[in-house]
Write an enzyme that holds these catalytic residues in place. Structure first.
Site, PDB file in Angstrom:
ATOM      1  N   ASP A  75     -75.377 -88.422  28.943  1.00  0.00           N
ATOM      2  CA  ASP A  75     -75.410 -89.281  30.129  1.00  0.00           C
ATOM      3  C   ASP A  75     -76.137 -90.591  29.794  1.00  0.00           C
ATOM      4  O   ASP A  75     -75.665 -91.685  30.127  1.00  0.00           O
ATOM      5  CB  ASP A  75     -76.123 -88.535  31.271  1.00  0.00           C
ATOM      6  CG  ASP A  75     -76.340 -89.405  32.492  1.00  0.00           C
ATOM      7  OD1 ASP A  75     -75.378 -89.600  33.253  1.00  0.00           O
ATOM      8  OD2 ASP A  75     -77.470 -89.906  32.675  1.00  0.00           O
ATOM      9  N   VAL A 117     -75.578 -97.306  36.267  1.00  0.00           N
ATOM     10  CA  VAL A 117     -76.779 -97.255  35.419  1.00  0.00           C
ATOM     11  C   VAL A 117     -78.022 -97.299  36.295  1.00  0.00           C
ATOM     12  O   VAL A 117     -78.205 -98.223  37.082  1.00  0.00           O
ATOM     13  CB  VAL A 117     -76.823 -98.434  34.415  1.00  0.00           C
ATOM     14  CG1 VAL A 117     -78.083 -98.358  33.557  1.00  0.00           C
ATOM     15  CG2 VAL A 117     -75.585 -98.445  33.539  1.00  0.00           C
ATOM     16  N   ILE A 150     -81.591 -98.832  41.010  1.00  0.00           N
ATOM     17  CA  ILE A 150     -82.266 -99.992  40.393  1.00  0.00           C
ATOM     18  C   ILE A 150     -81.267-101.112  40.128  1.00  0.00           C
ATOM     19  O   ILE A 150     -80.283-100.906  39.423  1.00  0.00           O
ATOM     20  CB  ILE A 150     -82.945 -99.608  39.062  1.00  0.00           C
ATOM     21  CG1 ILE A 150     -83.890 -98.421  39.255  1.00  0.00           C
ATOM     22  CG2 ILE A 150     -83.698-100.801  38.479  1.00  0.00           C
ATOM     23  CD1 ILE A 150     -84.503 -97.905  37.960  1.00  0.00           C
ATOM     24  N   GLY A 198     -79.056 -95.621  38.928  1.00  0.00           N
ATOM     25  CA  GLY A 198     -78.939 -95.416  40.387  1.00  0.00           C
ATOM     26  C   GLY A 198     -79.250 -96.638  41.222  1.00  0.00           C
ATOM     27  O   GLY A 198     -78.517 -97.630  41.199  1.00  0.00           O
ATOM     28  N   ALA A 235     -60.670 -90.309  50.414  1.00  0.00           N
ATOM     29  CA  ALA A 235     -59.873 -89.326  49.664  1.00  0.00           C
ATOM     30  C   ALA A 235     -60.781 -88.255  49.051  1.00  0.00           C
ATOM     31  O   ALA A 235     -61.790 -88.583  48.428  1.00  0.00           O
ATOM     32  CB  ALA A 235     -59.088 -90.031  48.563  1.00  0.00           C
ATOM     33  N   LYS A 261     -74.891 -94.825  29.562  1.00  0.00           N
ATOM     34  CA  LYS A 261     -75.624 -95.945  30.162  1.00  0.00           C
ATOM     35  C   LYS A 261     -76.076 -96.929  29.089  1.00  0.00           C
ATOM     36  O   LYS A 261     -76.090 -98.147  29.315  1.00  0.00           O
ATOM     37  CB  LYS A 261     -76.807 -95.402  30.962  1.00  0.00           C
ATOM     38  CG  LYS A 261     -76.329 -94.586  32.166  1.00  0.00           C
ATOM     39  CD  LYS A 261     -77.420 -93.718  32.729  1.00  0.00           C
ATOM     40  CE  LYS A 261     -76.942 -92.912  33.912  1.00  0.00           C
ATOM     41  NZ  LYS A 261     -77.918 -91.886  34.341  1.00  0.00           N
ATOM     42  N   GLY A 316     -83.771 -78.693  41.527  1.00  0.00           N
ATOM     43  CA  GLY A 316     -82.521 -79.424  41.766  1.00  0.00           C
ATOM     44  C   GLY A 316     -82.401 -80.709  40.965  1.00  0.00           C
ATOM     45  O   GLY A 316     -81.495 -81.511  41.195  1.00  0.00           O
ATOM     46  N   GLY A 367     -79.460 -89.692  43.163  1.00  0.00           N
ATOM     47  CA  GLY A 367     -79.598 -89.267  44.548  1.00  0.00           C
ATOM     48  C   GLY A 367     -78.596 -90.012  45.411  1.00  0.00           C
ATOM     49  O   GLY A 367     -78.254 -91.163  45.114  1.00  0.00           O
TER      50      GLY A 367
HETATM   51  P1  NAP Z   1     -69.823 -85.216  43.737  1.00  0.00           P
HETATM   52  O1  NAP Z   1     -70.925 -84.862  44.658  1.00  0.00           O
HETATM   53  O2  NAP Z   1     -69.336 -84.219  42.758  1.00  0.00           O
HETATM   54  O3  NAP Z   1     -68.585 -85.689  44.627  1.00  0.00           O
HETATM   55  C1  NAP Z   1     -67.316 -85.954  44.106  1.00  0.00           C
HETATM   56  C2  NAP Z   1     -66.355 -86.211  45.275  1.00  0.00           C
HETATM   57  O4  NAP Z   1     -65.115 -86.624  44.734  1.00  0.00           O
HETATM   58  C3  NAP Z   1     -66.077 -85.006  46.151  1.00  0.00           C
HETATM   59  O5  NAP Z   1     -66.054 -85.381  47.496  1.00  0.00           O
HETATM   60  C4  NAP Z   1     -64.700 -84.531  45.692  1.00  0.00           C
HETATM   61  O6  NAP Z   1     -63.910 -83.972  46.734  1.00  0.00           O
HETATM   62  C5  NAP Z   1     -64.069 -85.829  45.262  1.00  0.00           C
HETATM   63  N1  NAP Z   1     -63.079 -85.608  44.206  1.00  0.00           N
HETATM   64  C6  NAP Z   1     -63.282 -85.149  42.951  1.00  0.00           C
HETATM   65  N2  NAP Z   1     -62.116 -85.077  42.273  1.00  0.00           N
HETATM   66  C7  NAP Z   1     -61.169 -85.504  43.127  1.00  0.00           C
HETATM   67  C8  NAP Z   1     -59.756 -85.654  43.053  1.00  0.00           C
HETATM   68  N3  NAP Z   1     -59.104 -85.342  41.936  1.00  0.00           N
HETATM   69  N4  NAP Z   1     -59.086 -86.123  44.131  1.00  0.00           N
HETATM   70  C9  NAP Z   1     -59.748 -86.433  45.271  1.00  0.00           C
HETATM   71  N5  NAP Z   1     -61.083 -86.312  45.410  1.00  0.00           N
HETATM   72  C10 NAP Z   1     -61.766 -85.845  44.367  1.00  0.00           C
HETATM   73  O7  NAP Z   1     -70.193 -86.538  42.897  1.00  0.00           O
HETATM   74  P2  NAP Z   1     -71.406 -87.566  43.161  1.00  0.00           P
HETATM   75  O8  NAP Z   1     -72.684 -86.984  42.716  1.00  0.00           O
HETATM   76  O9  NAP Z   1     -71.292 -88.134  44.532  1.00  0.00           O
HETATM   77  O10 NAP Z   1     -71.064 -88.700  42.071  1.00  0.00           O
HETATM   78  C11 NAP Z   1     -69.963 -89.582  42.247  1.00  0.00           C
HETATM   79  C12 NAP Z   1     -69.944 -90.607  41.123  1.00  0.00           C
HETATM   80  O11 NAP Z   1     -71.159 -91.378  41.165  1.00  0.00           O
HETATM   81  C13 NAP Z   1     -69.871 -90.018  39.711  1.00  0.00           C
HETATM   82  O12 NAP Z   1     -69.115 -90.852  38.882  1.00  0.00           O
HETATM   83  C14 NAP Z   1     -71.327 -90.024  39.257  1.00  0.00           C
HETATM   84  O13 NAP Z   1     -71.455 -90.098  37.845  1.00  0.00           O
HETATM   85  C15 NAP Z   1     -71.812 -91.292  39.909  1.00  0.00           C
HETATM   86  N6  NAP Z   1     -73.273 -91.312  40.137  1.00  0.00           N
HETATM   87  C16 NAP Z   1     -73.851 -90.298  40.825  1.00  0.00           C
HETATM   88  C17 NAP Z   1     -75.209 -90.297  41.034  1.00  0.00           C
HETATM   89  C18 NAP Z   1     -75.887 -89.201  41.815  1.00  0.00           C
HETATM   90  O14 NAP Z   1     -77.106 -89.263  41.994  1.00  0.00           O
HETATM   91  N7  NAP Z   1     -75.187 -88.211  42.292  1.00  0.00           N
HETATM   92  C19 NAP Z   1     -75.993 -91.354  40.509  1.00  0.00           C
HETATM   93  C20 NAP Z   1     -75.356 -92.401  39.833  1.00  0.00           C
HETATM   94  C21 NAP Z   1     -73.992 -92.362  39.649  1.00  0.00           C
HETATM   95  P3  NAP Z   1     -64.250 -82.550  47.432  1.00  0.00           P
HETATM   96  O15 NAP Z   1     -65.551 -82.794  48.133  1.00  0.00           O
HETATM   97  O16 NAP Z   1     -63.170 -82.286  48.379  1.00  0.00           O
HETATM   98  O17 NAP Z   1     -64.377 -81.585  46.314  1.00  0.00           O
END
Ligand code: NAP
Length: 444
Positions: free
Chosen positions: A202, A133, A137, A135, A46, A206, A188, A314
């Site tokens: 953030d 929490v 680890i 990533g 989704a 955690k 980045g 990441g």
């Molecule tokens: P992201 O790159 O912003 O991706 C979010 C995804 O969710 C996108 O594909 C988006 O769709 C979809 N989305 C958002 N709102 C939506 C909705 N209302 N209905 C349907 N789809 C929806 O996020 P991410 O970095 O992958 O992070 C995802 C989660 O993992 C977050 O909770 C984040 O805190 C956690 N996290 C991330 C990291 C990291 O390194 N990035 C590390 C640890 C934890 P579209 O693509 O179509 O916009």
């Protein structure tokens, strides 16, 4: 032989982490099935925009904007959308429907952990969030499972890569906060709006999760004292350095000392949960955590000190944590009981020591004659062992009026067999008095 069961996996979100999770589900389907004891079929993904470009090539027909329908028909739901809503509603709906849920959503777990856990207990399903929490680890499972027979007294965590990168940059280059932040944004590591990271929000989410698991109490985000790093100056860093300290943004959860009461019985003074810039002695293990890396340092009554270190963010690293939770939840469904059990499907042979590949330190006592270094270097090259560093110290024996040289060689990685052959050949050289040591080197 009984047919292997298929479990339907719904993926919510296909961004940085979701795309990597989808890739692993497809590319490593065989491995995952053998580990989980069931085929994990990616039933759908989704997203908001089904036509948006993705980091990974995925079949178009997997995408949908109807997250509600996807969740209704799944055994396992992976939530990687982020934000509070609609993530919360979808997670609750999934659990009420009997699905185990895996999420990386620290903001949601920190804010609504108690309600979500209640829903999971009521439905008798697993709710796991290792990725929330630090990533990649593995930290929540060790706290929850491995240390469940011990008493944790203190947790110190570098749990936000962006702020660690900024402080590390300030420490190593003397830069001001604003310049280090700009560099983090250029590379980045920091978002265009860095507030959640630099103001410690953030890390506070955690900290609430770490404290809850470590002290078997549900701590809310409001229980966490939070101070960010935006007011740390280059002068603060320099003064700390001068005094033998490094400044790190730490998430801290610590049990305060028990206080005596009037009647002499002891009361629990509670747990302090906080996030703030902290001076650490430069020899503390957490002081060696550089760049955007994360680490969590735990003190427990019986285990003593433990440290967990790795990539805190990441797509791929975070997906690794998600997959661990997924396999564990899948096994709980297959076994109709607790999560992961030991598997022995790998069937890899144990390699002999001659197949080991590592770097080596070799000490040689050699005659001090012209051309010796070149002869030794050539012998190494002939055996395919390349030299990283070679240091020579001359020793003079005043009684015999002779000179000898001590050579210390560190090699690049080579096989044990190649190294053994090299040492054998070196021993045969007439200019070698003795081979004083041959030791293996790791971590270079
Ligand atoms: P992201 O790159 O912003 O991706 C979010 C995804 O969710 C996108 O594909 C988006 O769709 C979809 N989305 C958002 N709102 C939506 C909705 N209302 N209905 C349907 N789809 C929806 O996020 P991410 O970095 O992958 O992070 C995802 C989660 O993992 C977050 O909770 C984040 O805190 C956690 N996290 C991330 C990291 C990291 O390194 N990035 C590390 C640890 C934890 P579209 O693509 O179509 O916009």
């Amino acid at each position: 032989m009984t047919e292997m069961r298929t479990l339907k996996v719904a993926l919510l979100g296909c961004g940085n982490v979701g795309a990597q999770v989808a890739r692993i589900l497809i590319d490593d389907a065989g491995m995952l099935a053998s580990r989980a004891g069931a085929r994990l079929e990616l039933a759908g993904i989704a997203v908001r925009d089904v036509d948006a470009p993705r980091d990974v090539d995925l079949p178009r027909e997997l995408f949908t904007t109807d997250a509600d329908a996807l969740v209704r028909d799944a055994d396992l739901v992976i939530e990687l959308m982020g934000g509070i809503e609609p993530a919360r509603t979808l997670i609750v709906a999934a659990m009420r429907n009997g699905a185990c849920v895996i999420t990386g959503n620290k903001a949601l777990v920190a804010k609504d952990g108690p309600t979500l856990h209640e829903e999971a207990d009521k439905a008798g399903v697993q709710l796991s969030y290792e990725a929330a929490v630090a990533g990649a680890i593995p930290i929540l499972r060790p706290i929850r499972d491995s240390l469940s027979g011990d008493r944790i007294t203190r947790v110190l965590g570098i749990v936000n890569g962006t702020t660690n990168f900024i402080l590390d940059q300030m420490d190593t280059t003397g830069a001001q906060f604003a310049d280090a932040l700009a560099e983090a944004q250029r590379l980045g590591y920091a978002e265009a709006d860095p507030t959640a990271d630099v103001e410690g929000h953030d890390a506070a989410s955690k900290a609430a999760i770490l404290a809850s698991l470590s002290f078997h109490t549900r701590f809310a985000l409001e229980d966490v004292y939070c101070e960010g790093i935006s007011s740390v100056t280059a002068a603060d860093i320099a003064a700390a350095k001068d005094a033998g300290f490094v400044i790190k943004l730490l998430a801290i959860a610590e049990k305060l000392g028990a206080e005596g009461t009037k009647t002499g019985t002891k009361t629990d003074a509670g747990v302090s949960v906080r996030v703030h810039p902290t001076l650490l002695p430069r020899e503390h293990p957490l002081a060696a955590v550089h760049g955007a890396f994360n680490a969590v340092f735990i003190e427990a009554e019986n285990a003593g000190e433990l440290m967990f270190y790795g990539q805190g963010a990441g797509g791929k690293p975070t997906a690794s944590a998600v997959m661990g939770d997924l396999v564990s939840a899948a096994r709980s469904l297959v076994l109709d009981g607790p999560g992961r059990a030991e598997t022995t499907t790998g069937q890899v042979p144990a390699a002999p020591i001659s197949a080991a590949v590592t770097s080596y330190y070799i000490g040689l006592d050699v005659a001090d004659q012209p051309g010796v270094l070149a002869r030794i270097a050539q012998l190494f090259a002939e055996h395919g062992v390349s030299i990283e560093t070679m240091r020579q110290t001359i020793h003079r024996d005043s009684d015999s009026q002779t000179e000898s040289a001590e050579l210390r060689i560190v090699t690049h990685r080579a096989s044990e067999a190649a190294l053994a052959a090299t040492v054998q050949a070196v021993k045969g050289l007439d200019v070698i008095n003795t081979v004083t040591s041959v030791l293996r080197v790791e971590g270079v």
